[in-house]
Write a protein that holds these residues in place. Structure first.
Motif, PDB file in Angstrom:
ATOM      1  N   UNK A 169       0.816  -1.108  -0.169  1.00  0.00           N
ATOM      2  CA  UNK A 169       0.008   0.001  -0.016  1.00  0.00           C
ATOM      3  C   UNK A 169       0.799   1.200   0.157  1.00  0.00           C
ATOM      4  N   UNK A 170       1.253   1.911  -1.179  1.00  0.00           N
ATOM      5  CA  UNK A 170       2.122   2.817  -1.335  1.00  0.00           C
ATOM      6  C   UNK A 170       1.886   4.125  -0.603  1.00  0.00           C
ATOM      7  N   UNK A 171       0.626   4.475  -0.240  1.00  0.00           N
ATOM      8  CA  UNK A 171       0.347   5.717   0.350  1.00  0.00           C
ATOM      9  C   UNK A 171      -0.673   5.640   1.367  1.00  0.00           C
ATOM     10  N   UNK A 172      -0.775   6.691   2.324  1.00  0.00           N
ATOM     11  CA  UNK A 172      -1.982   6.584   3.449  1.00  0.00           C
ATOM     12  C   UNK A 172      -3.246   6.606   2.801  1.00  0.00           C
ATOM     13  N   UNK A 220      -5.999   3.951   3.553  1.00  0.00           N
ATOM     14  CA  UNK A 220      -7.467   4.474   3.776  1.00  0.00           C
ATOM     15  C   UNK A 220      -8.549   3.095   3.008  1.00  0.00           C
ATOM     16  N   UNK A 221      -8.196   3.214   1.759  1.00  0.00           N
ATOM     17  CA  UNK A 221      -8.917   2.216   0.934  1.00  0.00           C
ATOM     18  C   UNK A 221      -8.922   0.858   1.542  1.00  0.00           C
ATOM     19  N   UNK A 222      -7.985   0.276   2.110  1.00  0.00           N
ATOM     20  CA  UNK A 222      -7.878  -0.997   2.635  1.00  0.00           C
ATOM     21  C   UNK A 222      -8.827  -0.949   3.926  1.00  0.00           C
ATOM     22  N   UNK A 223      -8.514  -0.009   4.779  1.00  0.00           N
ATOM     23  CA  UNK A 223      -9.396   0.027   5.922  1.00  0.00           C
ATOM     24  C   UNK A 223     -11.046   0.089   5.689  1.00  0.00           C
ATOM     25  N   UNK A 258       6.673   7.323   4.899  1.00  0.00           N
ATOM     26  CA  UNK A 258       6.358   7.021   6.292  1.00  0.00           C
ATOM     27  C   UNK A 258       5.025   7.317   6.807  1.00  0.00           C
ATOM     28  N   UNK A 259       4.037   8.249   6.154  1.00  0.00           N
ATOM     29  CA  UNK A 259       2.894   8.490   6.353  1.00  0.00           C
ATOM     30  C   UNK A 259       2.029   7.337   6.198  1.00  0.00           C
ATOM     31  N   UNK A 260       2.429   6.600   5.050  1.00  0.00           N
ATOM     32  CA  UNK A 260       1.805   5.143   4.539  1.00  0.00           C
ATOM     33  C   UNK A 260       1.983   4.206   5.934  1.00  0.00           C
ATOM     34  N   UNK A 261       3.167   4.085   6.133  1.00  0.00           N
ATOM     35  CA  UNK A 261       3.825   3.155   7.339  1.00  0.00           C
ATOM     36  C   UNK A 261       3.015   3.309   8.763  1.00  0.00           C
ATOM     37  N   UNK A 262       2.756   4.992   9.061  1.00  0.00           N
ATOM     38  CA  UNK A 262       2.193   5.149  10.188  1.00  0.00           C
ATOM     39  C   UNK A 262       0.740   4.647  10.032  1.00  0.00           C
ATOM     40  N   UNK A 263      -0.012   4.939   9.052  1.00  0.00           N
ATOM     41  CA  UNK A 263      -1.524   4.454   8.625  1.00  0.00           C
ATOM     42  C   UNK A 263      -1.791   2.955   8.798  1.00  0.00           C
ATOM     43  N   UNK A 264      -0.822   2.212   8.275  1.00  0.00           N
ATOM     44  CA  UNK A 264      -0.640   0.647   8.348  1.00  0.00           C
ATOM     45  C   UNK A 264      -0.665   0.356   9.937  1.00  0.00           C
ATOM     46  N   UNK A 265       0.167   0.939  10.749  1.00  0.00           N
ATOM     47  CA  UNK A 265       0.453   0.754  12.154  1.00  0.00           C
ATOM     48  C   UNK A 265      -0.756   0.874  12.857  1.00  0.00           C
ATOM     49  N   UNK A 266      -1.368   2.340  12.623  1.00  0.00           N
ATOM     50  CA  UNK A 266      -2.365   2.899  13.486  1.00  0.00           C
ATOM     51  C   UNK A 266      -3.800   2.612  12.965  1.00  0.00           C
TER      52      UNK A 266
END
Length: 267
Positions: free
Chosen positions: A83-86, A90-93, A125-133
Motif C-alpha cells: 500500500x504505497x500511500x496513506x 484508507x482504501x484498505x481500511x 512514512x505516512x503510509x507506514x504510520x497508517x498501516x500501524x495505526x
C-alpha cells in the motif's frame, strides 16, 4: 475452497505482489481476485522498471463494482499487501469495514509491507504510520518480517524469544513473524496465537529472488498452516536461488509436496 480478495502491487514480468500471490494461492487450492495498488513492468530492484500507482478513487470504484455484482460477500478472506500511500491504506481500511458488514466471518490478513533488512523503511512514512495505526488493529492475522515486527511493536527483535514478545504486543488473534534470526545460519518463523508461541526453523539462503513474502502470505490466506507454509517456502527458495524470479509454477510439484517442518514451542 478459499476465495481471497487481494489488495497489493503487481508486475508484468516476475513474481512479486499479485503476480506471486495469484499463482501460489491457486496451486495451494485458493482463488484470488486481485486489486492492484500499483502496476510495474518488473520489481524495482532491477536496473530498469516502469509503471504507475492505481489512483485510490479508481480502486474505490472497482470495489464498488465488485460489491454491486454481488461478489464481495463471496470472498472468504481479504489479504492486504503493498500500500504505497496513506490514501491506499484508507482504501484498505474502508474495504475491511465493508467486507465485514457483508460477511462478518471474512478473515482479514495484513502483510504489512513497510521495509526490510538492511534497507529499513522503504515506503512513505505516512503510509507506514497508517498501516500501524489504522490497518493492523483491524486484522485477524499479521505477517511481518523481522524489521516490520520491530518497527510495529517498538521492541528489539533479535531471536525467536524477542520476536514472540513483540508479536504478543501487537495483540492480534494471530501473528506470524518471518525471517527471524536463529543463530548464524538459520532463520525462524514465529507464530503467536492466543499468547502461545511456536516456531519453525530453516536454513538461511542467499541470492533468493524477490517475492517469497508474497508467496508466504498467499499460502497462509489459502488455509495452509505454518509448518507446511514454511517448508514450501524453504523448498521454493532453494529451487529458485540465483535466478531472476521464483519458480512458483515450474517447481510446484516439489514445493507443494515437501513434508512439513517441525514446529516447536518458543522457550
Amino acid at each position: 475452497m478459499p476465495t481471497i480478495l487481494a489488495l497489493s502491487s503487481t508486475v508484468a514480468v516476475g513474481h512479486v505482489g499479485l503476480a506471486a500471490i495469484t499463482p501460489a494461492a491457486s496451486l495451494a487450492g485458493g482463488t484470488v481476485w486481485g486489486l492492484p495498488t500499483i502496476t510495474l513492468s518488473n520489481h524495482p530492484g532491477f536496473p530498469v522498471f516502469a509503471g504507475a500507482r492505481t489512483d485510490p478513487d479508481d480502486l474505490r470504484r472497482m470495489i464498488h463494482a465488485i460489491a454491486e455484482g454481488g461478489w464481495l460477500g463471496k470472498a472468504t478472506a481479504l489479504l492486504t499487501g503493498y500500500l504505497p500511500s496513506a490514501d491506499h491504506v484508507a482504501v484498505a481500511a474502508e474495504l475491511v469495514e465493508r467486507m465485514r458488514k457483508v460477511s462478518p466471518a471474512t478473515e482479514i490478513i495484513c502483510d504489512p509491507i513497510l521495509g526490510d533488512d538492511p534497507k529499513g523503511l522503504y515506503i512513505d512514512p505516512a503510509a507506514a504510520d497508517a498501516i500501524r495505526d489504522r490497518l493492523v488493529p483491524l486484522a485477524d492475522c499479521i505477517l511481518p518480517n523481522r524489521f516490520e515486527l520491530e518497527w510495529l511493536s517498538g521492541i528489539s527483535v533479535r531471536d525467536p524469544q524477542t520476536a514472540a514478545e513483540a508479536a504478543k504486543k501487537l495483540a492480534r488473534p494471530q501473528v506470524i513473524a518471518k525471517s527471524i534470526p536463529d543463530g548464524p545460519d538459520h532463520l525462524a518463523n514465529v507464530e503467536v496465537v492466543s499468547d502461545r508461541a511456536r516456531y519453525t526453523r530453516h536454513r538461511r539462503l542467499a541470492n533468493v529472488p524477490n517475492g517469497t513474502g508474497d508467496v508466504f502470505s498467499a499460502l497462509i490466506a489459502s488455509g495452509w498452516d505454518l509448518p507446511h507454509t514454511a517448508v514450501a517456502l524453504d523448498r521454493l527458495a532453494e529451487l529458485s536461488t540465483g535466478l531472476d524470479h521464483l519458480r512458483i509454477v515450474e517447481a510446484a510439484d516439489q514445493w507443494r509436496s515437501a513434508p512439513p517442518l517441525r514446529s516447536e514451542p518458543v522457550a
